[in-house]
Design a protein around this motif. Structure first.
Motif, short mmCIF file in Angstrom:
data_model
loop_
_atom_site.label_atom_id
_atom_site.label_comp_id
_atom_site.label_asym_id
_atom_site.label_seq_id
_atom_site.Cartn_x
_atom_site.Cartn_y
_atom_site.Cartn_z
N GLY A 1 0.82 -1.14 -0.06
CA GLY A 1 0.39 0.22 0.08
C GLY A 1 1.35 1.42 0.15
O GLY A 1 0.16 2.95 0.18
N ILE A 2 1.93 1.07 -0.12
CA ILE A 2 2.93 2.47 -0.14
C ILE A 2 2.43 3.10 -1.28
O ILE A 2 1.69 2.76 -2.21
CB ILE A 2 4.28 1.88 -0.58
CG1 ILE A 2 5.28 3.29 -0.66
CG2 ILE A 2 4.61 1.47 -1.94
CD1 ILE A 2 6.74 2.97 -0.31
N ASP A 3 2.40 5.07 -0.81
CA ASP A 3 1.77 5.44 -2.14
C ASP A 3 2.89 6.22 -3.28
O ASP A 3 3.56 7.08 -3.17
CB ASP A 3 1.70 6.80 -1.32
CG ASP A 3 2.69 7.15 -0.73
OD1 ASP A 3 2.13 8.11 0.35
OD2 ASP A 3 3.69 6.92 0.42
N LEU A 4 3.21 4.41 -3.87
CA LEU A 4 4.53 5.24 -5.11
C LEU A 4 3.42 4.74 -6.46
O LEU A 4 2.48 3.41 -5.70
CB LEU A 4 5.03 4.74 -5.39
CG LEU A 4 6.70 5.60 -4.08
CD1 LEU A 4 8.04 5.30 -3.67
CD2 LEU A 4 6.11 6.90 -4.34
N GLN A 5 3.12 5.21 -7.41
CA GLN A 5 2.83 4.57 -8.36
C GLN A 5 3.78 3.62 -9.10
O GLN A 5 4.76 3.47 -9.16
CB GLN A 5 2.33 5.73 -9.42
CG GLN A 5 1.73 4.51 -10.80
CD GLN A 5 1.94 5.98 -12.07
OE1 GLN A 5 2.59 6.31 -12.61
NE2 GLN A 5 0.42 6.03 -12.40
N GLY A 6 3.38 1.95 -9.60
CA GLY A 6 3.87 1.12 -10.00
C GLY A 6 4.15 -0.23 -9.29
O GLY A 6 4.82 -1.30 -9.28
N GLU A 7 3.74 -0.17 -7.94
CA GLU A 7 3.82 -1.45 -7.14
C GLU A 7 3.27 -2.72 -7.49
O GLU A 7 2.10 -3.02 -8.32
CB GLU A 7 3.09 -0.80 -5.68
CG GLU A 7 3.57 -2.21 -4.70
CD GLU A 7 3.17 -2.08 -3.07
OE1 GLU A 7 2.11 -1.29 -2.73
OE2 GLU A 7 4.13 -3.47 -2.62
N GLU A 8 3.96 -4.13 -7.24
CA GLU A 8 3.82 -4.85 -8.61
C GLU A 8 4.12 -5.45 -7.21
O GLU A 8 4.82 -5.97 -6.33
CB GLU A 8 4.38 -5.43 -9.45
CG GLU A 8 3.80 -4.10 -10.76
CD GLU A 8 5.05 -4.16 -11.69
OE1 GLU A 8 5.21 -3.66 -12.82
OE2 GLU A 8 5.25 -6.33 -11.99
N VAL A 9 2.96 -6.89 -7.15
CA VAL A 9 3.67 -7.74 -6.19
C VAL A 9 3.47 -9.40 -6.79
O VAL A 9 2.26 -9.47 -6.74
CB VAL A 9 2.54 -7.88 -5.13
CG1 VAL A 9 2.24 -9.23 -4.19
CG2 VAL A 9 3.15 -6.91 -3.94
N PRO A 10 3.75 -9.97 -6.38
CA PRO A 10 3.68 -11.60 -6.73
C PRO A 10 2.69 -12.64 -6.49
O PRO A 10 2.06 -13.28 -6.94
CB PRO A 10 5.35 -11.77 -6.76
CG PRO A 10 5.56 -11.76 -6.16
CD PRO A 10 5.19 -10.65 -5.27
N GLY A 11 2.33 -12.17 -5.49
CA GLY A 11 1.32 -13.30 -4.79
C GLY A 11 2.06 -14.32 -3.72
O GLY A 11 3.03 -13.99 -4.38
N LEU A 12 1.24 -14.53 -2.89
CA LEU A 12 2.12 -16.66 -2.29
C LEU A 12 1.58 -17.01 -2.86
O LEU A 12 0.10 -17.07 -3.29
CB LEU A 12 1.61 -16.16 -1.26
CG LEU A 12 2.56 -17.19 -0.07
CD1 LEU A 12 4.21 -16.81 -0.05
CD2 LEU A 12 2.54 -16.52 1.21
N ARG A 13 2.53 -18.21 -3.59
CA ARG A 13 1.57 -19.55 -4.21
C ARG A 13 0.84 -20.21 -3.10
O ARG A 13 0.50 -20.43 -2.03
CB ARG A 13 2.94 -20.76 -4.44
CG ARG A 13 2.96 -21.58 -5.37
CD ARG A 13 3.99 -22.33 -5.94
NE ARG A 13 5.19 -21.81 -5.53
CZ ARG A 13 6.17 -22.91 -4.46
NH1 ARG A 13 5.94 -23.94 -4.51
NH2 ARG A 13 7.66 -22.28 -4.00
N PRO A 14 -0.48 -20.73 -3.55
CA PRO A 14 -1.21 -21.19 -2.21
C PRO A 14 -1.17 -22.62 -1.85
O PRO A 14 0.14 -22.87 -2.84
CB PRO A 14 -2.33 -22.08 -3.63
CG PRO A 14 -2.12 -20.86 -5.03
CD PRO A 14 -0.79 -20.45 -5.08
N GLU A 15 -1.77 -22.70 -0.83
CA GLU A 15 -0.69 -23.16 0.20
C GLU A 15 -0.85 -24.96 -0.59
O GLU A 15 0.54 -25.78 -0.22
CB GLU A 15 -1.72 -23.33 1.28
CG GLU A 15 -0.81 -24.48 2.94
CD GLU A 15 -1.71 -23.65 4.00
OE1 GLU A 15 -1.74 -23.03 3.85
OE2 GLU A 15 -1.24 -24.91 4.39
N ASP A 16 -1.37 -24.89 -1.07
CA ASP A 16 -1.75 -26.62 -1.66
C ASP A 16 -0.84 -26.95 -2.51
O ASP A 16 -0.78 -28.06 -3.41
CB ASP A 16 -3.29 -27.24 -1.98
CG ASP A 16 -4.01 -25.66 -2.84
OD1 ASP A 16 -5.08 -26.04 -3.37
OD2 ASP A 16 -3.38 -25.07 -3.71
#
Lengths: 84, 559
Positions: B374-389
């Protein structure tokens, strides 16, 4: 009543007449204000340039200033208990 | 007699209605059109461009400001010799004379030749007294500190309509606030063209942009830029990044990434160079991830700092793979404190097994891994955590020492803020407050995202990290006299399905003073060549900056 109406009408004519000829003065004042705003902007730019850390660092190095090598600490916290 | 009277009466009545209807038509139905016609005769509509808001550092220095510039235009109808004027203007405009002459030969009354002309160039052109050439005032975005914090600031370019628009960083994220709104003014003149006081400047709609005040400390930013740039050169790295945060508020005190660009000349760089790797690029964090896993196990009450590792006597086999320590040295029965001190992968595998996948996954989510910060800079990308299963036992094992799991630098720093801040994870923020043109200040308060661990766990983990700095692989480079909590990281880089043993991402994360942290810092060195280890590349840079910060804050050594 009629005298009041006539008086107010004359006053309105006088004020409107005065106001209508203030246009030239107003134009000059506006020109002055614009000039000061421009000057202010130019000076602000110069102040920012001169007080930028990158500028000060470059000037300091040019003037022969170097970074302090070993800091000298004049105050250190006292221990909780002193050995006698 | 009566019928004549009635006839005249009806006639006058009809005429009266006709006149009223006609008056209604001209004064109501066609009112706007006539008013506009009238204004066109005695008035002038001027478009008022808003002034873009400034971006100020915490010491109220305008790191992004506006300066006066000019749009050079020409009236081709007044130019008698376009070729000669083109030759004369060419050196000032940086364009070949034939292009300028072509513009000056157009069939029109107004043509733009060059925008953002500075004052000195304007005076030089004016000295030539060229006919048919004039200047319109403009403002140009101006960065007095040149490329300092360029990736954090972003830049101001043009949109498809040629209007100013912010891209990337703060200029992009807060573009609407900074831009303001254009307006129009009507100026009423008398027969001589002089403005009339009574109806002066009836301006509508113009709103200047809002100013942003940042948490950014200009001095810390300057020091960080310098040390990081020098460090990248010294260690022969291809890139580097570093962030300093106030862990108690989440305020970003400094942010630096190289290679960088100059926002004043953004056109000379490619799109890739505008990106801020701290918020866009993922990497495997390596051993800097270990404190988060260890803190999770401590918080779950499953381990203590003195718990002994029963599987640390040698390599550990998991699912057909063998987990080694980084230096192939093994310490049987070492404590959890020593696991962090020695950065022991096998010890971390034990921690992961003790936690189990469910609990580990749950703690990772609480630490914000896989989520936008939620940092206030344009362009943040997050790959996401692989599902637990989709996790296998080897994934659980490698994640405990920060391999096989990816996150952005800002994600890691934000997760760590929980350890430095008594268990509370803070939302990272660059902007501290916004000021409206009317002077109203809108503060942006610190925000607690989550509490992944208890205050007690954060204190215990802090002591383990202080011990790691004092007695671990980076002890030779530590800052004497100060208690700093930290952890080195040396992560191999995955290349075409396997790990390259000769290329690493070297890092160091830490905070200080440990008992009352004033800063939390992450330093990442990408592919250093003089040494692949975080202890020998990122750690020295970290401690140099830490020393500068301690001096700057006037914090005396405690030991």
């Amino acid at each position: 009543m009629i005298a009041i109406i006539i008086g107010l009408s004359v006053a309105q004519i006088a004020v409107s007449n005065k106001l209508s000829t203030n246009g030239a003065e107003l134009a000059l004042l506006e020109k002055d204000i614009d000039g000061y705003k421009k000057q202010n902007m130019v000076l602000n730019e110069q102040v920012l340039q001169q007080s930028a850390l990158t500028t000060i660092d470059a000037q300091a190095r040019k003037s022969g200033f170097v970074e302090a090598s070993v800091p000298l600490y004049l105050s250190t916290p006292l221990p909780l208990a002193l050995k006698q | 007699m009566n019928w004549r009277y009635r006839f005249v009466l009806i006639g006058f009545g009809f005429l009266f209605i006709l006149i009223v209807a006609r008056l209604f038509y001209w004064q109501v139905v066609r009112a706007d059109e006539l008013s506009a016609l009238g204004q066109a005769q005695y008035g002038r509509a001027i478009k008022l461009d808003p002034t873009r808001g400034q971006i100020l550092t915490s010491d109220d220095f305008a790191i992004a400001a506006n300066k006066l510039s000019y749009l050079l235009f020409a009236n081709p109808k007044e130019i008698k010799d376009p070729q000669t004027e083109g030759v004369e203007l060419s050196p000032f405009l940086g364009t070949d004379s034939s292009s300028i002459s072509a513009l000056l030969s157009l069939n029109g009354y107004w043509v733009a030749l060059k925008s953002h002309v500075d004052e000195q160039t304007k005076e030089k052109i004016q000295n030539f007294k060229l006919p048919g050439v004039g200047f319109e005032e403009q403002t140009t975005r101006f960065y007095p500190e040149a490329s300092m914090a360029a990736k954090l600031l972003g830049f101001v370019g043009k949109d498809e309509n040629g209007a100013d628009k912010g891209y990337f960083g703060l200029e992009g994220y807060y573009d609407r606030q900074l831009q303001g709104k254009s307006g129009y003014a009507t100026e009423i003149h008398d027969a001589l063209g002089q403005p009339i006081l009574a109806k002066m400047n009836d301006s509508i709609g113009k709103v200047d942009g809002r100013d942003l005040t940042l948490h950014l400390d200009r001095t810390i930013q300057f020091m960080l830029d310098r040390e990081l740039k020098d460090g990248i050169t010294e260690y022969g790295a291809s890139a580097g990044a570093a962030i300093v945060m106030d862990p108690k508020t989440g305020g970003i005190l400094a942010m630096s990434a190289f290679p960088s660009y100059d926002p004043r000349h953004y056109q000379n760089y490619s799109d890739e160079e505008y990106k801020n790797s701290i918020i866009t690029d993922v990497y495997e964090p390596g051993s800097t991830f270990k404190p988060l896993i260890m803190a999770s196990a401590l918080d779950a009450g499953l381990l203590t700092p003195d718990t002994k590792c029963p599987i640390c006597a040698g390599p550990v086999a998991i699912g057909g793979y063998e987990i080694h320590t980084w230096n192939d040295q093994y310490n049987a029965d070492e404590t959890m404190t020593e696991v962090i001190q020695h950065s022991d992968n096998t010890g971390m595998v034990y921690v992961g097994k003790t936690l189990g996948l469910d609990r580990l996954y749950s703690y990772l989510k609480k630490f914000g891994v896989g989520d936008m910060t939620g940092i206030d800079l344009q362009g943040e990308e997050v790959p996401g955590l692989r599902p637990e299963d989709q996790w296998y036992p080897i994934d659980l094992a490698t994640a405990t020492f920060g391999q096989g799991i990816t996150l952005t630098p800002i994600e890691l720093l934000t997760a760590f803020s929980a350890i430095a801040n008594g268990g509370e994870r803070m939302e990272p923020h660059v902007v501290k407050s916004i000021q409206t043109p009317e002077g109203q200040i809108i503060d942006i308060p610190p925000k607690v995202l989550d509490r992944p661990i208890s205050e007690k766990t954060s204190k215990v983990m802090t002591e383990m990290m202080v011990n790691a700095v004092e007695n671990g692989e980076a002890k030779w480079t530590k800052l004497k006299g100060y208690r700093i909590a930290g952890k080195t990281g040396t992560a191999q880089i995955p290349v075409a399905g396997h790990y390259d043993p000769h290329q690493t991402v070297a890092s160091f994360i830490g905070f200080g003073p440990a008992d009352d942290p004033r800063f939390l810092m992450l330093v990442i060195i990408d592919r250093p060549t003089t040494s692949i280890y975080g202890a020998e590349t990122a750690a020295p840079i970290f401690f140099r900056v830490a020393k500068d910060i301690m001096l700057y804050y006037g914090i005396s050594p405690s030991e």
